[in-house]
Every structure is written in C-alpha cells, then in structure tokens.
Write a protein that holds these residues in place. Structure first.
Motif, PDB file in Angstrom:
ATOM      1  N   PRO A  57      -8.270 -37.286 166.067  1.00 16.47           N
ATOM      2  CA  PRO A  57      -6.926 -37.844 165.928  1.00 16.47           C
ATOM      3  C   PRO A  57      -5.861 -36.845 166.386  1.00 16.47           C
ATOM      4  O   PRO A  57      -5.906 -35.680 166.013  1.00 16.47           O
ATOM      5  CB  PRO A  57      -6.820 -38.115 164.428  1.00 16.47           C
ATOM      6  CG  PRO A  57      -7.842 -37.242 163.795  1.00 16.47           C
ATOM      7  CD  PRO A  57      -8.936 -37.104 164.794  1.00 16.47           C
ATOM      8  N   GLY A  58      -4.951 -37.294 167.221  1.00 23.30           N
ATOM      9  CA  GLY A  58      -3.848 -36.445 167.647  1.00 23.30           C
ATOM     10  C   GLY A  58      -4.231 -35.321 168.573  1.00 23.30           C
ATOM     11  O   GLY A  58      -3.469 -34.393 168.786  1.00 23.30           O
ATOM     12  N   HIS A  59      -5.425 -35.387 169.124  1.00 21.08           N
ATOM     13  CA  HIS A  59      -5.913 -34.295 169.958  1.00 21.08           C
ATOM     14  C   HIS A  59      -5.812 -34.692 171.421  1.00 21.08           C
ATOM     15  O   HIS A  59      -6.375 -35.687 171.838  1.00 21.08           O
ATOM     16  CB  HIS A  59      -7.365 -33.994 169.580  1.00 21.08           C
ATOM     17  CG  HIS A  59      -7.956 -32.828 170.321  1.00 21.08           C
ATOM     18  ND1 HIS A  59      -7.385 -31.588 170.319  1.00 21.08           N
ATOM     19  CD2 HIS A  59      -9.079 -32.720 171.056  1.00 21.08           C
ATOM     20  CE1 HIS A  59      -8.138 -30.762 171.031  1.00 21.08           C
ATOM     21  NE2 HIS A  59      -9.164 -31.428 171.492  1.00 21.08           N
ATOM     22  N   ASP A  60      -5.095 -33.906 172.192  1.00 16.20           N
ATOM     23  CA  ASP A  60      -4.903 -34.210 173.603  1.00 16.20           C
ATOM     24  C   ASP A  60      -6.042 -33.640 174.435  1.00 16.20           C
ATOM     25  O   ASP A  60      -6.212 -32.432 174.536  1.00 16.20           O
ATOM     26  CB  ASP A  60      -3.572 -33.618 174.076  1.00 16.20           C
ATOM     27  CG  ASP A  60      -3.328 -33.910 175.552  1.00 16.20           C
ATOM     28  OD1 ASP A  60      -3.990 -34.818 176.098  1.00 16.20           O
ATOM     29  OD2 ASP A  60      -2.468 -33.234 176.151  1.00 16.20           O
ATOM     30  N   MET A  61      -6.827 -34.530 175.023  1.00 17.72           N
ATOM     31  CA  MET A  61      -7.933 -34.082 175.860  1.00 17.72           C
ATOM     32  C   MET A  61      -7.622 -34.360 177.325  1.00 17.72           C
ATOM     33  O   MET A  61      -8.494 -34.344 178.174  1.00 17.72           O
ATOM     34  CB  MET A  61      -9.239 -34.794 175.457  1.00 17.72           C
ATOM     35  CG  MET A  61      -9.818 -34.279 174.150  1.00 17.72           C
ATOM     36  SD  MET A  61     -11.331 -35.143 173.712  1.00 17.72           S
ATOM     37  CE  MET A  61     -12.479 -34.479 174.894  1.00 17.72           C
ATOM     38  N   GLY A  62      -6.342 -34.629 177.605  1.00 21.14           N
ATOM     39  CA  GLY A  62      -5.939 -35.037 178.932  1.00 21.14           C
ATOM     40  C   GLY A  62      -6.328 -34.073 180.038  1.00 21.14           C
ATOM     41  O   GLY A  62      -6.724 -34.488 181.114  1.00 21.14           O
ATOM     42  N   ALA A  63      -6.229 -32.784 179.748  1.00 17.90           N
ATOM     43  CA  ALA A  63      -6.488 -31.779 180.776  1.00 17.90           C
ATOM     44  C   ALA A  63      -7.964 -31.386 180.816  1.00 17.90           C
ATOM     45  O   ALA A  63      -8.363 -30.520 181.568  1.00 17.90           O
ATOM     46  CB  ALA A  63      -5.641 -30.543 180.518  1.00 17.90           C
ATOM     47  N   MET A  64      -8.765 -32.042 179.985  1.00 13.69           N
ATOM     48  CA  MET A  64     -10.143 -31.606 179.857  1.00 13.69           C
ATOM     49  C   MET A  64     -11.040 -32.257 180.901  1.00 13.69           C
ATOM     50  O   MET A  64     -11.039 -33.463 181.078  1.00 13.69           O
ATOM     51  CB  MET A  64     -10.647 -31.956 178.467  1.00 13.69           C
ATOM     52  CG  MET A  64     -11.712 -31.013 178.000  1.00 13.69           C
ATOM     53  SD  MET A  64     -11.978 -31.199 176.235  1.00 13.69           S
ATOM     54  CE  MET A  64     -13.287 -32.380 176.279  1.00 13.69           C
ATOM     55  N   THR A  65     -11.815 -31.426 181.575  1.00 11.25           N
ATOM     56  CA  THR A  65     -12.745 -31.966 182.566  1.00 11.25           C
ATOM     57  C   THR A  65     -14.137 -32.102 181.964  1.00 11.25           C
ATOM     58  O   THR A  65     -15.001 -32.731 182.545  1.00 11.25           O
ATOM     59  CB  THR A  65     -12.815 -31.042 183.797  1.00 11.25           C
ATOM     60  OG1 THR A  65     -13.059 -29.713 183.362  1.00 11.25           O
ATOM     61  CG2 THR A  65     -11.519 -31.094 184.587  1.00 11.25           C
ATOM     62  N   LEU A  66     -14.340 -31.528 180.784  1.00 13.47           N
ATOM     63  CA  LEU A  66     -15.639 -31.618 180.130  1.00 13.47           C
ATOM     64  C   LEU A  66     -15.751 -32.953 179.420  1.00 13.47           C
ATOM     65  O   LEU A  66     -14.759 -33.564 179.070  1.00 13.47           O
ATOM     66  CB  LEU A  66     -15.789 -30.499 179.096  1.00 13.47           C
ATOM     67  CG  LEU A  66     -15.694 -29.068 179.628  1.00 13.47           C
ATOM     68  CD1 LEU A  66     -15.532 -28.100 178.472  1.00 13.47           C
ATOM     69  CD2 LEU A  66     -16.941 -28.731 180.441  1.00 13.47           C
ATOM     70  N   ASP A  67     -16.975 -33.384 179.194  1.00 16.46           N
ATOM     71  CA  ASP A  67     -17.206 -34.614 178.458  1.00 16.46           C
ATOM     72  C   ASP A  67     -18.279 -34.352 177.397  1.00 16.46           C
ATOM     73  O   ASP A  67     -19.406 -34.784 177.541  1.00 16.46           O
ATOM     74  CB  ASP A  67     -17.642 -35.731 179.424  1.00 16.46           C
ATOM     75  CG  ASP A  67     -17.744 -37.069 178.704  1.00 16.46           C
ATOM     76  OD1 ASP A  67     -17.161 -37.195 177.611  1.00 16.46           O
ATOM     77  OD2 ASP A  67     -18.431 -37.956 179.230  1.00 16.46           O
ATOM     78  N   PRO A  68     -17.904 -33.610 176.360  1.00 12.95           N
ATOM     79  CA  PRO A  68     -18.925 -33.229 175.376  1.00 12.95           C
ATOM     80  C   PRO A  68     -19.473 -34.431 174.613  1.00 12.95           C
ATOM     81  O   PRO A  68     -18.735 -35.369 174.314  1.00 12.95           O
ATOM     82  CB  PRO A  68     -18.185 -32.264 174.449  1.00 12.95           C
ATOM     83  CG  PRO A  68     -16.749 -32.554 174.626  1.00 12.95           C
ATOM     84  CD  PRO A  68     -16.570 -33.090 176.017  1.00 12.95           C
ATOM     85  N   GLN A  69     -20.756 -34.377 174.294  1.00 13.92           N
ATOM     86  CA  GLN A  69     -21.405 -35.457 173.544  1.00 13.92           C
ATOM     87  C   GLN A  69     -20.911 -35.486 172.109  1.00 13.92           C
ATOM     88  O   GLN A  69     -20.793 -36.539 171.499  1.00 13.92           O
ATOM     89  CB  GLN A  69     -22.915 -35.218 173.541  1.00 13.92           C
ATOM     90  CG  GLN A  69     -23.654 -35.977 174.612  1.00 13.92           C
ATOM     91  CD  GLN A  69     -25.144 -35.853 174.385  1.00 13.92           C
ATOM     92  OE1 GLN A  69     -25.674 -34.757 174.379  1.00 13.92           O
ATOM     93  NE2 GLN A  69     -25.814 -36.963 174.196  1.00 13.92           N
TER      94      GLN A  69
END
Ligand SMILES: [Cu+2]
Length: 139
Positions: free
Chosen positions: A81-93
């Motif tokens: 919640p409320g966490h910006d993953m916009g710049a993230m290129t990873l896709d952790p399981q």
C-alpha cells in the motif's frame, strides 16, 4: 467439574486449530536504514509462512525475493500500500513494502528447500546493505 472445564478449553483450541490447516510459521524482521534485522531467516518448506516486517527506518523499505518456488493465496504475495514501484524494472515474485514507522505482513508457502536472497528494491538500498537470506529447510 472444575478440572473438566480447564481440560476442555485446550482441547477445543486444538480442534479449531486443526480445522484451519497447519499453523503458519510466524517470522518477523525489522528494516532500518540500511539493513534488515535479522538478515537470516529460516523456515520449513511446505508449511505456510506469515512474515511481518516492521520499518523502524526513516525511509520506505520493502522485502523482496526475485524468484522462489512457492504457493500463495490470491494477492498475498504482493502487499505494498502506498508504495511507488513506478521506476522499478524488477518484477519480484514476493514483494512487501512498509512505509516509515509502519509494518506489513505477507503470507506464502515455500515449496522447495534452498537458500534464497531477499533484499530491498528501493534504488541503492541493496547496495547499502539491505539484503539477507531466507533458508527454506526440507520438512
Ligand atoms: Cu530499503
């Protein structure tokens, strides 16, 4: 009569517990700027894990594992919640974020014994020391 009363309560709890499936393995860790305490966790394969992270740092942090064989129920493997993953290129399981001063909980069942790296995906945090190992033991 009194003895019977006290004896019946634990038995009832046992029955209720059995109906809900295997009890989850409760694991918790603390995130600070910039480390996880502890940085080594150990669980048993095939049993549900209930992992709680408390963020005692001044920055936002997350707990992520890129790849690990596991079973999850619905969206419980991603809690942010409320966490910006916009710049993230990873896709952790497995991904769970906690903003500063907050805690978060995630549930999953690791299915394969092994040693898996966990880390914080916020840029620069892993490099600064926010990483550790999750050891999944054979049942
Ligand atoms: Cu972090």
């Amino acid at each position: 009569m009194r003895i019977l009363k006290f004896g019946a309560l634990p038995a009832l709890a046992l029955i209720l517990g059995a109906c809900a499936g295997p009890a989850p393995q409760e694991v918790s860790l603390t995130a600070v700027d910039m480390a996880f305490h502890p940085d080594a966790l150990e669980v048993t394969a095939g049993r549900p894990v209930r992992l709680t992270m408390v963020n005692e740092g001044a920055l936002d942090h997350d707990f992520s594992i890129l790849e690990m064989p596991m079973e999850t129920t619905g969206a419980t493997a991603v809690a942010m919640p409320g966490h910006d993953m916009g710049a993230m290129t990873l896709d952790p399981q497995l991904h769970m974020a906690a903003t500063t001063g907050m805690s978060n909980t995630i549930e999953f069942t690791p299915t394969k014994p092994g040693t898996y790296e966990f880390f914080c995906t916020v840029p620069g945090h892993k490099e600064a020391g926010m990483l550790g190992t999750l050891v999944v033991k054979a049942p």
